[in-house]
Scaffold this active site. Structure first.
Site, short mmCIF file in Angstrom:
data_model
loop_
_atom_site.label_atom_id
_atom_site.label_comp_id
_atom_site.label_asym_id
_atom_site.label_seq_id
_atom_site.Cartn_x
_atom_site.Cartn_y
_atom_site.Cartn_z
N HIS A 168 48.20 70.69 -11.42
CA HIS A 168 49.48 70.72 -10.92
C HIS A 168 50.62 70.47 -11.84
O HIS A 168 51.66 70.58 -11.60
CB HIS A 168 49.29 69.26 -9.92
CG HIS A 168 49.46 67.98 -10.58
ND1 HIS A 168 48.12 67.29 -10.71
CD2 HIS A 168 50.44 67.24 -11.06
CE1 HIS A 168 48.32 66.14 -11.36
NE2 HIS A 168 49.71 66.02 -11.66
N ASP A 187 41.23 69.56 -11.32
CA ASP A 187 42.69 69.57 -11.45
C ASP A 187 43.00 69.78 -13.11
O ASP A 187 43.33 68.74 -13.79
CB ASP A 187 43.21 68.38 -11.07
CG ASP A 187 44.94 68.42 -10.78
OD1 ASP A 187 45.53 69.45 -11.43
OD2 ASP A 187 45.37 67.38 -10.07
N SER A 199 50.02 62.19 -15.45
CA SER A 199 49.00 63.31 -15.15
C SER A 199 48.77 64.12 -16.25
O SER A 199 49.78 64.69 -17.06
CB SER A 199 49.86 64.18 -14.11
OG SER A 199 50.19 63.56 -12.82
#
Length: 716
Positions: free
Chosen positions: A87, A223, A651
């Protein structure tokens, strides 16, 4: 007794206690002083110098801030190979995608360096050093200064410190306030400007579970995405050039295939974006009713419209994939945070702390003189929040909501140039607008934006006092009898900004009259005029709020002088430490600390946008072809959880074991602890990570990109 328990729970939500090893986003430069002993007791096998050093290579040299801190990445080879989340690379993957080469759907893997894709504007920043400069920043700052005088002196001193720090170097530097302006630190960075896309799994792996599983555990999501940092032939940062070479880092992370067990030490380093753990009860109340509610009201409508359009074609899906993802992430976050703040009685807990603080202050005349006005200033700032709420709704419904207003506002410079009839300014403004056309119209559908405009104008009108209506909203009520869709249809039919060919024709021969008659452009001027008016009113209470916060935190640090305080996150490098482990989210339910590839098969919904499973993944699963990436139990672990303290910006952060070896990549938090940015919840807060073995399995077995595996340092 009940009051005492509330206070103690509140303190757990605010401060780091010796019993809670997992709370705190710590400055790596201070772990020698504050944390290293506790970390080593928990199992860490490294020294503080191994983690942060300015004299030798250390772990900090392998961790980068992507795009100035929007995400984190880690260097995993001696040739600048960088690992982050899917992402975090989503925008670049989408930008390179087309119907012919749909990298979102099919994935992308560069088998040679020549195939790696450039990304203009993307940056990777390495931390060079950190320095406490509080004393230098506060030189000539006195208690009798008003807010503006104090702020001006601090800015002047900070600018001098930054300038001196990077003199005769290619580095950049920033002085940042911590503890609400009670401490100041200098951060020096080396920022690389040539960062190329190397690999990404298909969305069916990289975003498996979509919005349904977002912020949830258990997860089964690969991810991750991969980039490479390039530099000039001299080893220094350079803009993209075919002559650039892969960057040779001071440090790259070794990768462990040994896995983890419950209770194992885990450490995360990264660039968390923003927390407000010291926010008052008044501030939390406003966050729930103002910031979060505006997001929920506006984005709920917008996402429904975007989803409808994206389901019409592959092209539509590619166009709006990144925009949808950005909007939906914090839409769901805001819903979860409000729910968590209520469930954990965060406002009540903070009120208890504020009562204790007030009693402590009032017990001493000197403290009363120093801190007595802190909470009064904060409370006064939140007495009337109509201005703030109007601002929140304006941003969500007209600035970040429809695209037409922000894009057309970009013609203001040309508008001013045409009014002054300055040929050179007109030509420069035209060229500026032309330079933005490809990027804007590539991912734009005017009809969809028209529908969004109509719905979000209604949301704004229904939630903001009439005094803050832009004039064109009054026009909707008078001329269009409150029909937002009719107004939007008229505006989009007549504006030159909804159609590229019309705008280009105008730019060939720009006329002031055209912009004066263009409803979208004129509405954009009104939107940003109202924004300035509201902002000015908010500034009338901002000084008091900021002063109150600074005094409140200073008082808390004096009141609890034996506690170890950590600063709120602010996109600077932080370290958190904790352990691998499961948790109990509610009565009768216990979640395991890891998931396996079997979960993909169990969750599969063939053809579904969120839960479709690639055929090759199923083939490998049923064949049990996990290679050297299988756990000792014979399964392929996909994700795992730790109790590390993280937030947005983390992240892509590396999750490391006791030896500093990479075991996973952080990518999410859990639904039950969405209140974490405002109040850490030690029993429930979890960091969700993709297992590095699943990452390598995907690269090796699924994608066949063995060229990437070969350049990593892997510990079997």
């Amino acid at each position: 007794m009940k009051r005492i328990n509330v206070v103690l729970l509140g303190l757990c939500l605010l401060f780091q206690h010796a019993a809670i090893a997992d709370e705190g986003m710590w400055l790596p430069s201070l772990i020698q002083k504050l944390n290293i002993g506790e970390m080593q007791k928990m199992g860490l096998e490294l020294s503080a110098e191994d983690i942060y050093s300015i004299n030798q290579s250390s772990l900090k040299d392998a961790v980068v801030a992507l795009d100035r801190g929007s995400c984190t990445g880690e260097i995993i080879s001696a040739e600048g190979l960088l690992l982050t989340n899917h992402h975090c690379g989503f925008g670049e993957i989408q930008e390179h995608s087309s119907v012919e080469h749909d990298y979102l759907r099919d994935g992308f893997w560069a088998k040679t360096k020549e195939e790696e894709l450039p990304n203009p504007g993307k940056t990777a920043s390495f931390l060079v050093r950190v320095e406490d400069v509080t004393d230098s920043v506060l030189v000539d700052v006195t208690d009798d200064m008003n807010f503006d005088e104090r702020n001006a002196q601090i800015q002047k001193n900070s600018f001098t410190i930054q300038k001196d720090a990077i003199e005769d170097t290619h580095y950049d530097a920033k002085v940042q306030a911590l503890f609400k302006g009670n401490r100041y630190y200098l951060f020096v960075y080396e920022t690389f400007r040539d960062v190329r896309l190397v690999g990404a799994p298909p969305k069916s792996i990289g975003k498996f579970g979509g919005d349904t599983d977002n912020w949830m555990w258990p997860r089964h999501t690969g991810d991750f995405s991969m980039f490479r940092v390039y530099c000039g032939p001299d080893g220094k940062p350079a803009s993209y050039s075919e002559d650039n070479i892969p960057y040779q880092p001071k440090k790259h992370l070794k990768i462990s295939l040994k896995g983890y067990e419950e209770g194992d030490f885990a450490m995360v380093m990264g660039y968390p974006g923003s927390t407000n753990r010291y926010k008052s009860s008044f501030g939390v109340q406003y966050t729930m009713e103002g910031t979060n509610q505006a997001r929920i009201d506006a984005r709920g409508e917008k996402l429904e419209i975007l989803n409808g359009y994206m389901n019409t074609s592959q092209k539509a899906t590619i166009q709006y994939a990144s925009k949808y993802a950005r909007s939906s992430n914090y839409y769901k976050y805001s819903i979860g945070q409000n729910k968590g703040l209520k469930a954990l009685d965060v406002i009540e807990n903070k009120q208890a702390i504020e009562k204790e603080f007030t009693n402590w202050v009032n017990a001493n005349d000197e403290r009363q003189a120093k801190y007595g006005k802190a909470l009064d200033l904060i409370e006064e700032s939140y007495k009337d929040t109509r201005d703030e709420k109007a601002y929140e709704y304006l941003v969500e419904t007209m600035v970040r909501g429809p695209e037409i207003f922000f894009f057309s506002y970009g013609a203001k410079g040309l508008f001013q140039a045409l009014k002054s009839d300055k040929t050179d300014r007109i030509e420069a403004s035209v060229q500026q607008i032309r330079s933005e056309l490809d990027e804007f119209y590539k991912d734009y559908d005017a009809k969809t934006d028209e529908r969004i405009t109509a719905e979000l104008l209604k949301v704004y009108d229904n939630n903001v006092i009439p005094a803050y209506r832009p004039p064109f909203l009054d026009k909707i009520h008078s001329k269009y009898k409150g029909d937002y869709q009719e107004f939007a249809s008229d505006m989009f039919d007549k504006t030159i900004f909804a159609d590229r060919s019309e705008l280009e024709e105008f730019l060939d021969n720009p006329k002031l009259k055209t912009l004066k008659k263009d409803d979208a452009f004129q509405a954009s001027l009104e939107v940003f005029d109202i924004m300035s008016i509201i902002g000015a009113k908010m500034n009338m209470t901002a000084d008091g709020l900021l002063t109150g916060r600074r005094l409140f935190v200073a008082g808390l640090m004096e009141m609890y002088k034996d506690k170890k305080f950590y600063p709120d996150a602010n996109s600077t490098m932080r370290l958190s430490y904790g352990t691998v482990g499961d948790y109990v989210p509610r009565d009768g339910v216990q979640y395991s600390y890891y998931t396996t590839l079997k979960g993909y098969i169990e969750k599969e919904i063939p053809g579904d946008n969120e839960f479709d499973v690639p055929e090759k993944l199923k083939e490998l699963y049923y064949a049990g072809d996990y290679g050297r990436y299988a756990d000792e139990d014979g399964t392929l672990h996909t994700c795992f959880i730790t109790n590390n303290d993280i937030t947005g910006g983390n992240s892509g952060s590396p999750v490391m074991n006791a030896r500093g070896e990479l075991i996973g990549v952080a990518f999410d938090g859990n639904w039950e602890a969405m209140s974490g940015d405002l109040a850490f919840e030690p029993e429930l807060q979890k960091c969700i990570n993709v297992d590095i073995r699943f990452v390598l399995w995907t690269i090796d077995k699924f994608a066949g990109a063995t060229n990437l595996i070969e350049e990593m340092t892997i510990i079997q």
